[in-house]
Design a protein around this motif. Structure first.
Motif, PDB file in Angstrom:
ATOM      1  N   PRO A 186       0.830  -1.210   0.000  1.00  0.00           N
ATOM      2  CA  PRO A 186       0.000   0.000   0.000  1.00  0.00           C
ATOM      3  C   PRO A 186       0.860   1.254   0.000  1.00  0.00           C
ATOM      4  O   PRO A 186       1.995   1.252   0.496  1.00  0.00           O
ATOM      5  CB  PRO A 186      -0.802  -0.132   1.306  1.00  0.00           C
ATOM      6  CG  PRO A 186       0.035  -1.001   2.192  1.00  0.00           C
ATOM      7  CD  PRO A 186       0.736  -1.957   1.279  1.00  0.00           C
ATOM      8  N   ALA A 187       0.325   2.337  -0.545  1.00  0.00           N
ATOM      9  CA  ALA A 187       1.044   3.611  -0.545  1.00  0.00           C
ATOM     10  C   ALA A 187       1.132   4.145   0.877  1.00  0.00           C
ATOM     11  O   ALA A 187       0.187   4.027   1.655  1.00  0.00           O
ATOM     12  CB  ALA A 187       0.332   4.606  -1.443  1.00  0.00           C
ATOM     13  N   PRO A 188       2.266   4.738   1.254  1.00  0.00           N
ATOM     14  CA  PRO A 188       2.418   5.226   2.638  1.00  0.00           C
ATOM     15  C   PRO A 188       1.682   6.539   2.855  1.00  0.00           C
ATOM     16  O   PRO A 188       1.524   7.358   1.947  1.00  0.00           O
ATOM     17  CB  PRO A 188       3.923   5.424   2.760  1.00  0.00           C
ATOM     18  CG  PRO A 188       4.365   5.744   1.362  1.00  0.00           C
ATOM     19  CD  PRO A 188       3.478   4.935   0.458  1.00  0.00           C
ATOM     20  N   GLY A 189       1.237   6.750   4.094  1.00  0.00           N
ATOM     21  CA  GLY A 189       0.666   8.029   4.488  1.00  0.00           C
ATOM     22  C   GLY A 189      -0.451   8.497   3.572  1.00  0.00           C
ATOM     23  O   GLY A 189      -1.379   7.753   3.258  1.00  0.00           O
ATOM     24  N   GLU A 190      -0.327   9.751   3.102  1.00  0.00           N
ATOM     25  CA  GLU A 190      -1.336  10.340   2.237  1.00  0.00           C
ATOM     26  C   GLU A 190      -0.951  10.258   0.762  1.00  0.00           C
ATOM     27  O   GLU A 190      -1.592  10.893  -0.088  1.00  0.00           O
ATOM     28  CB  GLU A 190      -1.560  11.802   2.629  1.00  0.00           C
ATOM     29  CG  GLU A 190      -2.102  11.974   4.036  1.00  0.00           C
ATOM     30  CD  GLU A 190      -2.378  13.431   4.363  1.00  0.00           C
ATOM     31  OE1 GLU A 190      -2.873  14.149   3.474  1.00  0.00           O
ATOM     32  OE2 GLU A 190      -2.087  13.854   5.491  1.00  0.00           O
ATOM     33  N   ALA A 191       0.085   9.498   0.427  1.00  0.00           N
ATOM     34  CA  ALA A 191       0.504   9.369  -0.970  1.00  0.00           C
ATOM     35  C   ALA A 191      -0.594   8.708  -1.804  1.00  0.00           C
ATOM     36  O   ALA A 191      -1.263   7.777  -1.343  1.00  0.00           O
ATOM     37  CB  ALA A 191       1.793   8.554  -1.057  1.00  0.00           C
TER      38      ALA A 191
END
Length: 411
Positions: A186-191
């Motif tokens: 999954p993409a990290p944080g709000e990326a």
């Protein structure tokens, strides 16, 4: 051509795009056609090796100022009308600007906004002093990036983007094979993926793009460009990689082009003699060495990813490779800190003496933006593609010992 030379020609035509960075464009395709190596089993044809994954796919999807998906020209009324019917908007009938033209327009005050998606132009584009000036002059600069790159530092808005490991969609490699890409993590944080970012911005501006998923976007491209009509995520998931042209979902893609005819009105190849044009600059007494820039094996493109991992231990600093004859001529010691100057700027590099470069020629990479290698390169470009002359920059070198002694640049 004698048979003893055919292997050389075959190898030659597996060209990299660095060939365009030596100066005005020349058409090696003519050599392949004359040898009978295109559309036959008698040679490799022309295989342009791309520098990054999906560069071919970006071009195929119309990420060029004069083309639409499938290489339809924006000046062609039939191509425009087909795109207009799918997209529901009127298409401009003239080409847009290439990257060097965008920067020039920004410096002149004629470009009001610039959106940079996944490219550190301050590190990879030529004459980076001029690039930085363009970003500072442009009223609005938006940047999609994984990390806070030098370009992102000059942006007014930075949108955190997902990497290829976190995306869903397709890539196209240099021999036109569509391949599925699926998120491994999954993409990290709000990326967010570039696809999602573009959709979100369009929605904020009150526009619905009408293709909510990457699979829908590929299907839409098939309606804009019939050469992609036979491709779909479902088919790629079922069959694996599929080459284009692929206009029919029930038939295989066309792996080999021009077996029967070329893409001309009469099916015959068009040959032309390209006149020689010299590079934009040459070495002289003040700048006696020829700098060639390129990549090192341990790093990828601008180094924004490989400088943050184990690769950095393999190649931790920026070097300037020079021949022992030049090192002796300019009294340069291996490992010495050098100032490298061109007509355009200055860089600081570490000398590495070897016979990997010929006398009179030096080599540097652009993986460490802080070294400033692309401050040295010029804004001269290829006459057809606008590809910069990364391989032809006249430079001189000086070492810290000589600077301390007041001798200045070594010539």
């Amino acid at each position: 051509m004698p048979a003893r030379h055919s292997g050389y020609v075959n190898a030659l035509l597996r060209e990299c795009f660095g060939r365009l960075q030596w100066g005005p464009h020349s058409q090696s395709s003519a050599l392949a056609i004359l040898r009978g190596a295109v559309g036959t089993d008698r040679g490799y044809g022309v295989n342009p090796l791309r520098g990054q994954n999906n560069v071919q796919g970006a071009s195929d999807m119309g990420a060029l100022p004069d083309l639409l998906p499938g290489y339809g020209k924006v000046t062609d009324p039939g191509v425009r009308s087909r795109a207009e019917a799918v997209w529901g908007v009127r298409m401009p009938d003239r080409p847009g600007r290439r990257i060097p033209d965008m920067f020039a327009a920004a410096r002149a005050g004629d470009l009001r906004a610039l959106w940079v998606i996944g490219e550190d132009v301050c590190a990879t584009d030529p004459d980076s002093n001029q690039v930085t000036e363009a970003l500072r002059a442009c009223p609005l600069v938006v940047c999609n990036e994984l990390f806070l790159s030098e370009t992102a530092r000059h942006a007014d808005v930075v949108l955190p983007a997902a990497s290829w490991l976190e995306k869903d969609g397709t890539f196209v490699n240099f021999d036109r094979r569509f391949q599925r890409v699926r998120p491994a993590v999954p993409a990290p944080g709000e990326a967010r993926s570039d696809f999602d970012i573009i959709h979100a911005l369009a929605s904020a501006m009150g526009v619905g793009l009408g293709c909510p998923t990457p699979a829908d976007a590929l299907a839409e491209c098939g309606r804009v460009a019939p050469v992609f009509a036979g491709l779909s995520h479902e088919r790629l998931d079922r069959e694996g990689a599929v080459p284009w042209p692929c206009p029919d979902p029930g038939r295989p893609g066309e792996a080999k082009l021009y077996a029967e005819r070329f893409a001309t009105s009469d099916g015959r190849a068009r040959l032309s003699a390209t006149p020689y044009l010299p590079p934009g600059e040459q070495p002289d007494d003040d700048f006696p060495l020829l700098l060639v820039t390129g990549r090192r094996w341990a790093h990828y493109n601008s180094g924004s990813m490989t400088r943050r991992g184990g690769n950095l231990a393999l190649d931790p600093v920026d070097h300037l490779d020079l021949h022992p004859d030049d090192a002796a001529r300019y009294d340069v010691r291996n490992g010495a800190r050098l100032t490298v100057e061109s007509r355009h700027g200055r860089a600081r590099l570490i000398a590495r003496i070897s016979e990997q470069t010929p006398p009179g020629q030096v080599f540097g990479s652009f993986h460490f933006p802080a070294s400033g290698v692309n401050r040295l390169t010029s804004d001269h470009t290829d006459t057809v593609t606008s590809c910069p002359e990364y391989k032809v920059t006249a430079v001189r070198v000086s070492g810290t010992v000589h600077e301390a002694a007041g001798r200045g640049a070594l010539r």
